[in-house]
Design a protein around this motif. Structure first.
Motif, short mmCIF file in Angstrom:
data_model
loop_
_atom_site.label_atom_id
_atom_site.label_comp_id
_atom_site.label_asym_id
_atom_site.label_seq_id
_atom_site.Cartn_x
_atom_site.Cartn_y
_atom_site.Cartn_z
N THR A 180 -2.71 59.85 23.24
CA THR A 180 -1.52 60.20 22.45
C THR A 180 -0.24 60.15 23.28
OG1 THR A 180 -1.96 62.55 22.81
CG2 THR A 180 -2.78 61.57 20.78
N ASP A 181 -0.31 60.48 24.56
CA ASP A 181 0.88 60.41 25.42
C ASP A 181 1.42 58.98 25.52
OD1 ASP A 181 0.73 63.11 25.88
OD2 ASP A 181 -0.19 62.91 27.86
N THR A 182 0.54 58.00 25.41
CA THR A 182 0.94 56.61 25.54
C THR A 182 1.91 56.21 24.43
OG1 THR A 182 -1.16 56.11 26.60
CG2 THR A 182 0.09 54.24 25.73
N TYR A 183 1.70 56.71 23.22
CA TYR A 183 2.64 56.41 22.12
C TYR A 183 4.06 56.81 22.52
CZ TYR A 183 -1.34 55.78 18.95
OH TYR A 183 -2.47 55.34 18.34
N SER A 187 15.03 59.76 2.11
CA SER A 187 13.74 60.41 1.86
C SER A 187 13.41 61.33 3.04
CB SER A 187 12.63 59.36 1.72
OG SER A 187 12.86 58.55 0.59
N PRO A 188 12.70 62.42 2.78
CA PRO A 188 12.39 63.35 3.87
C PRO A 188 11.49 62.70 4.93
CG PRO A 188 11.26 64.01 1.85
CD PRO A 188 12.15 62.87 1.50
N TYR A 189 11.68 63.13 6.18
CA TYR A 189 10.81 62.67 7.26
C TYR A 189 9.49 63.43 7.16
CZ TYR A 189 14.97 60.68 9.47
OH TYR A 189 16.10 59.96 9.74
N ARG A 190 8.40 62.71 7.32
CA ARG A 190 7.10 63.36 7.39
C ARG A 190 6.10 62.38 8.00
NH1 ARG A 190 6.02 66.09 2.37
NH2 ARG A 190 7.49 67.58 3.18
N PRO A 191 6.27 62.09 9.29
CA PRO A 191 5.30 61.19 9.92
C PRO A 191 3.91 61.83 9.91
CG PRO A 191 6.77 62.16 11.57
CD PRO A 191 7.28 62.58 10.23
N ALA A 192 2.90 61.01 9.68
CA ALA A 192 1.55 61.54 9.48
C ALA A 192 0.64 61.41 10.71
CB ALA A 192 0.90 60.84 8.29
N ASP A 193 1.08 60.68 11.73
CA ASP A 193 0.23 60.55 12.93
C ASP A 193 1.12 60.37 14.16
OD1 ASP A 193 0.99 57.81 13.05
OD2 ASP A 193 -0.80 57.18 11.97
N TYR A 194 0.50 60.26 15.32
CA TYR A 194 1.26 60.15 16.57
C TYR A 194 2.09 58.88 16.64
CZ TYR A 194 -1.33 64.12 18.40
OH TYR A 194 -1.85 65.37 18.59
N GLN A 216 3.50 57.23 14.08
CA GLN A 216 4.66 57.41 13.22
C GLN A 216 5.65 58.41 13.81
OE1 GLN A 216 2.86 58.51 9.49
NE2 GLN A 216 1.85 56.52 9.26
N TYR A 217 5.14 59.47 14.39
CA TYR A 217 6.02 60.48 15.01
C TYR A 217 6.75 59.88 16.21
CZ TYR A 217 7.60 64.95 16.87
OH TYR A 217 8.37 65.97 17.35
N SER A 218 6.04 59.06 17.00
CA SER A 218 6.71 58.43 18.15
C SER A 218 7.80 57.47 17.70
CB SER A 218 5.69 57.71 19.05
OG SER A 218 5.19 56.54 18.45
N LYS A 219 7.59 56.78 16.58
CA LYS A 219 8.61 55.87 16.07
C LYS A 219 9.84 56.66 15.56
CE LYS A 219 8.18 51.89 16.00
NZ LYS A 219 8.58 50.91 17.02
N LEU A 220 9.61 57.82 14.95
CA LEU A 220 10.73 58.64 14.51
C LEU A 220 11.54 59.12 15.72
CD1 LEU A 220 12.32 60.09 12.30
CD2 LEU A 220 10.65 61.97 12.45
N LEU A 221 10.85 59.60 16.75
CA LEU A 221 11.56 60.02 17.96
C LEU A 221 12.28 58.85 18.62
CD1 LEU A 221 9.02 62.52 19.57
CD2 LEU A 221 11.05 63.04 18.19
N ALA A 222 11.69 57.67 18.55
CA ALA A 222 12.35 56.47 19.09
C ALA A 222 13.64 56.19 18.34
CB ALA A 222 11.41 55.27 19.02
N GLU A 223 13.64 56.41 17.02
CA GLU A 223 14.87 56.21 16.24
C GLU A 223 15.97 57.15 16.72
OE1 GLU A 223 14.44 56.37 12.01
OE2 GLU A 223 12.82 54.88 11.99
N PHE A 224 15.63 58.41 16.92
CA PHE A 224 16.64 59.38 17.39
C PHE A 224 17.15 58.99 18.78
CE2 PHE A 224 14.24 62.68 14.67
CZ PHE A 224 14.96 62.33 13.55
N GLU A 225 16.25 58.57 19.65
CA GLU A 225 16.62 58.15 21.01
C GLU A 225 17.51 56.91 20.95
OE1 GLU A 225 16.61 58.85 25.09
OE2 GLU A 225 15.68 60.08 23.53
N PHE A 226 17.14 55.97 20.11
CA PHE A 226 17.91 54.74 19.94
C PHE A 226 19.33 55.05 19.49
CE2 PHE A 226 19.33 51.30 17.12
CZ PHE A 226 19.18 50.18 17.93
N LEU A 227 19.46 55.88 18.47
CA LEU A 227 20.80 56.23 17.95
C LEU A 227 21.65 56.92 19.01
CD1 LEU A 227 19.82 57.40 14.36
CD2 LEU A 227 21.00 55.27 15.01
#
Length: 173
Positions: free
Chosen positions: A81-84, A131-138, A140-151
């Motif tokens: 999971t850390d790899t994501y 739409s509300p954020y609700r990533p369902a796995d690691y 998806q959650y890593s991609k959401l965090l990547a979006e925040f980091e990117f912005l």
């Protein structure tokens, strides 16, 4: 335009490189153990490297007009999971950090390929940016965090930035 694309040997990356190469110079990043013969003809330059070590390819990024962060660790069996988070979030931040330190960067545009699955895919149809954020796995959650980091980084560097959230991709190309 000279465009640096990560993950050019992946399912989306191959098609992206082929399409972009019709009108632009495409510099593609692939892991050294990737099947590169499928994409070489579509690239102006192939760069072998690892997202976890962007120091090895940052000079190539710096001389491009646009960066497309397409590569990601997806739901492969046995992925820690850390790899994501190291690849999907940390490597993106490291590339931007190195560009800032390097200075004299040609790029002023960046695109992040994310996933529509950062949203709750069970409630609102169709899914929109509100739409509300609700990533369902690691992943998806890593991609959401990547979006925040990117912005954060496109603002710091004054880049024009866009996030693309494709739906599930089926089939080869």
């Amino acid at each position: 335009m000279r465009i640096f694309v990560t993950g050019v040997t992946g399912q989306l990356g191959r098609v992206l490189a082929k399409t972009l190469s019709k009108r632009h110079e495409v510099v593609g990043l692939a892991r050294p153990n990737s099947q590169t013969q499928q994409v070489v003809a579509n690239l102006s330059k192939l760069v072998l490297g690892d997202l976890l070590y962007p120091e090895g390819f940052i000079d190539e990024v710096a001389v491009c007009d646009c960066i497309i962060f397409n590569a990601a660790v997806y739901r492969d069996s046995g992925v820690n999971t850390d790899t994501y988070f190291k690849v999907n979030v940390g490597s993106l931040a490291r590339v931007f950090e190195l560009l800032r330190k390097r200075g004299n960067v040609r790029a002023k545009k960046a695109i992040l390929v994310s996933t529509n699955a950062v949203h709750d895919l069970t409630k609102d149809k169709p899914v929109t940016e509100t739409s509300p954020y609700r990533p369902a796995d690691y992943y998806q959650y890593s991609k959401l965090l990547a979006e925040f980091e990117f912005l954060k980084w496109v603002e710091i560097l004054g880049f024009q930035g866009n996030i693309v959230r494709p739906a599930m991709i089926w089939g080869d190309g």
